[in-house]
Motif scaffolding. Sequence first.
Motif, PDB file in Angstrom:
ATOM      1  N   LEU A 166      -7.654 -12.414  -5.776  1.00 51.12           N
ATOM      2  CA  LEU A 166      -6.455 -11.744  -6.253  1.00 51.12           C
ATOM      3  C   LEU A 166      -6.807 -10.402  -6.885  1.00 51.12           C
ATOM      4  CD1 LEU A 166      -4.669 -14.828  -7.828  1.00 51.12           C
ATOM      5  CD2 LEU A 166      -3.785 -13.507  -5.931  1.00 51.12           C
ATOM      6  N   LYS A 167      -7.835 -10.399  -7.699  1.00 47.46           N
ATOM      7  CA  LYS A 167      -8.237  -9.166  -8.375  1.00 47.46           C
ATOM      8  C   LYS A 167      -8.730  -8.121  -7.383  1.00 47.46           C
ATOM      9  CE  LYS A 167      -9.336 -11.329 -12.795  1.00 47.46           C
ATOM     10  NZ  LYS A 167     -10.234 -11.317 -13.959  1.00 47.46           N
ATOM     11  N   ASN A 168      -9.505  -8.540  -6.412  1.00 45.51           N
ATOM     12  CA  ASN A 168     -10.016  -7.581  -5.431  1.00 45.51           C
ATOM     13  C   ASN A 168      -8.916  -7.113  -4.480  1.00 45.51           C
ATOM     14  OD1 ASN A 168     -12.626  -7.416  -6.402  1.00 45.51           O
ATOM     15  ND2 ASN A 168     -13.332  -9.152  -5.203  1.00 45.51           N
ATOM     16  N   GLY A 169      -7.966  -7.973  -4.188  1.00 47.08           N
ATOM     17  CA  GLY A 169      -6.828  -7.542  -3.395  1.00 47.08           C
ATOM     18  C   GLY A 169      -6.021  -6.470  -4.113  1.00 47.08           C
ATOM     19  N   ALA A 170      -5.893  -6.626  -5.428  1.00 48.51           N
ATOM     20  CA  ALA A 170      -5.185  -5.622  -6.223  1.00 48.51           C
ATOM     21  C   ALA A 170      -5.905  -4.280  -6.177  1.00 48.51           C
ATOM     22  CB  ALA A 170      -5.045  -6.111  -7.662  1.00 48.51           C
ATOM     23  N   ILE A 171      -7.230  -4.300  -6.325  1.00 42.75           N
ATOM     24  CA  ILE A 171      -8.005  -3.064  -6.272  1.00 42.75           C
ATOM     25  C   ILE A 171      -7.869  -2.406  -4.909  1.00 42.75           C
ATOM     26  CG2 ILE A 171     -10.352  -2.125  -6.342  1.00 42.75           C
ATOM     27  CD1 ILE A 171     -10.987  -4.372  -8.400  1.00 42.75           C
ATOM     28  N   LEU A 172      -7.970  -3.225  -3.858  1.00 42.28           N
ATOM     29  CA  LEU A 172      -7.878  -2.711  -2.498  1.00 42.28           C
ATOM     30  C   LEU A 172      -6.536  -2.036  -2.234  1.00 42.28           C
ATOM     31  CD1 LEU A 172      -9.285  -2.599   0.316  1.00 42.28           C
ATOM     32  CD2 LEU A 172      -8.184  -4.798   0.816  1.00 42.28           C
ATOM     33  N   SER A 173      -5.477  -2.506  -2.868  1.00 43.00           N
ATOM     34  CA  SER A 173      -4.140  -1.970  -2.624  1.00 43.00           C
ATOM     35  C   SER A 173      -3.974  -0.544  -3.127  1.00 43.00           C
ATOM     36  CB  SER A 173      -3.086  -2.864  -3.294  1.00 43.00           C
ATOM     37  OG  SER A 173      -3.080  -2.658  -4.707  1.00 43.00           O
ATOM     38  N   GLY A 174      -4.728  -0.167  -4.149  1.00 39.34           N
ATOM     39  CA  GLY A 174      -4.580   1.151  -4.747  1.00 39.34           C
ATOM     40  C   GLY A 174      -3.459   1.240  -5.764  1.00 39.34           C
ATOM     41  N   ALA A 175      -2.771   0.144  -6.025  1.00 42.20           N
ATOM     42  CA  ALA A 175      -1.677   0.131  -6.990  1.00 42.20           C
ATOM     43  C   ALA A 175      -2.205   0.230  -8.418  1.00 42.20           C
ATOM     44  CB  ALA A 175      -0.853  -1.147  -6.822  1.00 42.20           C
ATOM     45  N   THR A 176      -1.339   0.607  -9.335  1.00 43.91           N
ATOM     46  CA  THR A 176      -1.673   0.536 -10.759  1.00 43.91           C
ATOM     47  C   THR A 176      -1.746  -0.935 -11.158  1.00 43.91           C
ATOM     48  OG1 THR A 176      -0.579   2.634 -11.232  1.00 43.91           O
ATOM     49  CG2 THR A 176      -0.898   1.120 -13.083  1.00 43.91           C
ATOM     50  N   ALA A 185      -6.609 -14.052   3.028  1.00 43.31           N
ATOM     51  CA  ALA A 185      -5.155 -14.110   2.899  1.00 43.31           C
ATOM     52  C   ALA A 185      -4.687 -13.275   1.717  1.00 43.31           C
ATOM     53  CB  ALA A 185      -4.689 -15.558   2.754  1.00 43.31           C
ATOM     54  N   ASN A 186      -5.364 -13.401   0.599  1.00 38.53           N
ATOM     55  CA  ASN A 186      -4.976 -12.627  -0.578  1.00 38.53           C
ATOM     56  C   ASN A 186      -5.288 -11.145  -0.420  1.00 38.53           C
ATOM     57  OD1 ASN A 186      -3.639 -14.119  -2.680  1.00 38.53           O
ATOM     58  ND2 ASN A 186      -5.479 -15.373  -2.844  1.00 38.53           N
ATOM     59  N   LEU A 187      -6.475 -10.815   0.090  1.00 37.88           N
ATOM     60  CA  LEU A 187      -6.817  -9.408   0.274  1.00 37.88           C
ATOM     61  C   LEU A 187      -5.788  -8.708   1.149  1.00 37.88           C
ATOM     62  CD1 LEU A 187     -10.698  -9.348   0.892  1.00 37.88           C
ATOM     63  CD2 LEU A 187      -9.475  -8.853  -1.219  1.00 37.88           C
ATOM     64  N   GLY A 188      -5.494  -9.307   2.295  1.00 41.90           N
ATOM     65  CA  GLY A 188      -4.587  -8.678   3.248  1.00 41.90           C
ATOM     66  C   GLY A 188      -3.158  -8.625   2.760  1.00 41.90           C
ATOM     67  N   THR A 189      -2.701  -9.688   2.132  1.00 44.52           N
ATOM     68  CA  THR A 189      -1.307  -9.755   1.699  1.00 44.52           C
ATOM     69  C   THR A 189      -1.014  -8.768   0.575  1.00 44.52           C
ATOM     70  OG1 THR A 189      -1.136 -12.067   2.366  1.00 44.52           O
ATOM     71  CG2 THR A 189       0.469 -11.280   0.753  1.00 44.52           C
ATOM     72  N   ILE A 190      -1.859  -8.759  -0.438  1.00 47.47           N
ATOM     73  CA  ILE A 190      -1.619  -7.875  -1.581  1.00 47.47           C
ATOM     74  C   ILE A 190      -1.661  -6.407  -1.150  1.00 47.47           C
ATOM     75  CG2 ILE A 190      -2.527  -7.130  -3.824  1.00 47.47           C
ATOM     76  CD1 ILE A 190      -3.598 -10.080  -4.074  1.00 47.47           C
ATOM     77  N   ALA A 191      -2.667  -6.062  -0.352  1.00 46.18           N
ATOM     78  CA  ALA A 191      -2.799  -4.675   0.101  1.00 46.18           C
ATOM     79  C   ALA A 191      -1.652  -4.255   1.010  1.00 46.18           C
ATOM     80  CB  ALA A 191      -4.137  -4.484   0.814  1.00 46.18           C
ATOM     81  N   ALA A 192      -1.040  -5.214   1.696  1.00 47.07           N
ATOM     82  CA  ALA A 192       0.091  -4.894   2.565  1.00 47.07           C
ATOM     83  C   ALA A 192       1.390  -4.729   1.779  1.00 47.07           C
ATOM     84  CB  ALA A 192       0.263  -5.989   3.621  1.00 47.07           C
ATOM     85  N   LEU A 193       1.507  -5.425   0.658  1.00 44.77           N
ATOM     86  CA  LEU A 193       2.769  -5.442  -0.083  1.00 44.77           C
ATOM     87  C   LEU A 193       2.943  -4.262  -1.026  1.00 44.77           C
ATOM     88  CD1 LEU A 193       2.988  -9.235  -1.017  1.00 44.77           C
ATOM     89  CD2 LEU A 193       4.329  -8.028   0.718  1.00 44.77           C
ATOM     90  N   VAL A 194       1.845  -3.782  -1.594  1.00 43.48           N
ATOM     91  CA  VAL A 194       1.935  -2.712  -2.590  1.00 43.48           C
ATOM     92  C   VAL A 194       0.891  -1.632  -2.309  1.00 43.48           C
ATOM     93  CG1 VAL A 194       2.956  -4.067  -4.458  1.00 43.48           C
ATOM     94  CG2 VAL A 194       0.480  -4.095  -4.132  1.00 43.48           C
TER      95      VAL A 194
END
Length: 394
Positions: A138-148, A113-122
Motif C-alpha cells: 500500500l505504501k509503495n503504491g502510494a509513492i508510485l502514484s505521485g500523489a500527496t 494488485a495494490n501497486l497497479g490499483t493505487i497508481a491507476a486511481l490517483v
Amino acid sequence: MSKDPYAWIEQSLATIHKADWYRAVQTIDSRPGAIIQMEGRSLINFASNDYLGLAGDERLIQAAITATQIYGAGSTGSRLLSGHRELHRELERAVAILKQTEDAVVFSSGYLANLGTIAALVGKRDLILSDQYNHSCLKNGAILSGATIIEYPHNDILFLKTQLEQRDRYRRCLIMTDSVFSMDGDLCPLPELIDLAAQFNCMLLIDEAHATGVFGKTGAGCVEHFNLTSSPLIQVGTLSKALGSLGGYVAGSAALIDFLRNRAASWIYTTALSPADTAAAIAAISIVREEPERRQQLWQNINYLKHLMTQELPQLKLLPSESPILCLQLADAATALKFGSNLKESGIFAPAIRPPTVPTSRIRFSVMATHELSQIEQLVEILCQLNSQVHFKI
C-alpha cells in the motif's frame, strides 16, 4: 573515494547485522500445514498465513494438477496479449461472488494488485490518506502514484478527519487501509472510515489480505463482518493466505474493474497467473463457501489460544488482536531473535519480527484451523517454560 562502486553494499550489510536486522530464509522441506519439516526436524507451525489449512489440501493440489495437464505450466503472456484463459475469468467471477461485488480482476500477486490499483486511481493532483501501519504494498503504491501522501496515526479517526478538512484542495482523495493489520492482528474501524469517505467525497480502498476466508458469515472478509457489503469501496486482497494459492484481486463495481483492466500497469504488463494457481484458488473459494465449519474451527482455536495465554502468561505483553494473528511484544530485536531461536529449539516455529518491518520487535503467532488443541497447549507450555527460564524483557 572508493574505486569500487559496489563497496557500500558490504558496509550496509554490516550495519544491518549490527542492528540485528539481518534476515535469511529458512527452508521448509514438507507440505504446508500445522506440522512442518525444517532442518530434519518436525516443528509445530505458528508462522503461516494459511489460516484455513488449504495450501496442502488435496483438492487444491488436484485442481492445480488437472489445470496444468490441460493448459500447461505457464500462461506465457499478459492477459491482453496471449495469456488469458477462461479459467482466469472463472476465478474472477468466483471472487466477485464471494466478495458480493459486481466484478473482480485477478493479478499475479496481491502486491501487484495494490501497486497497479493505487497508481491507476490517483496521481499528482490527488491526495492519499494512509494508515501508518499499512502493508508495504500500500505504501509503495502510494509513492508510485505521485500523489500527496499523508500517513495518519494508526486507526486514529479524529486525526484523519482533521486531515480531510483540506480535501477540497485536491482533485481526488483516496483513503486506504488494511482491514486486518498483518503484524499486529487488530482491525481497522471500517464503519467510521466509510462514513468519513462519504462525508468528504473520498474513495476508500481496503486491503482484505488477512481477512478473506477468515471473517464474515461466508468468509468474504471484514467488509462482510461489518455488514457493509453494499458500501461503495475498493476491495483488494490476496489468494495466497487463507485461500492457499497465489495471486491477488481487486473487487468492486463493474466500472472500476473495467477501468483497471485498461489503466493498471501491473495487470496490463504482467504475465497472467499460472493455470495451476488459478485453479487452486477457484477450488479454495468453493471450500470457503461450502465448509463454514473450517472457519468455525479456526475461531475456536484462536479463542482457545487467547484464553490460555492470558490465563497462564498474564505478564507477557500481547498486542490487542481481533484476528488469528497474536503478537508478543519484546524489548528489542536481539531479545526477539533469542526468543524465536529458543522456540524453534523447543519445537515451535514462530520467528522474530523486527524493525524496519515493524516499529517494535515481537514474535508473531499465527493460528490455523488445522492446529490441534494439544498443539496450542504445547505452545503455551513452552512459552511458560521459556519465560520462567529466561524472564525475557518486555
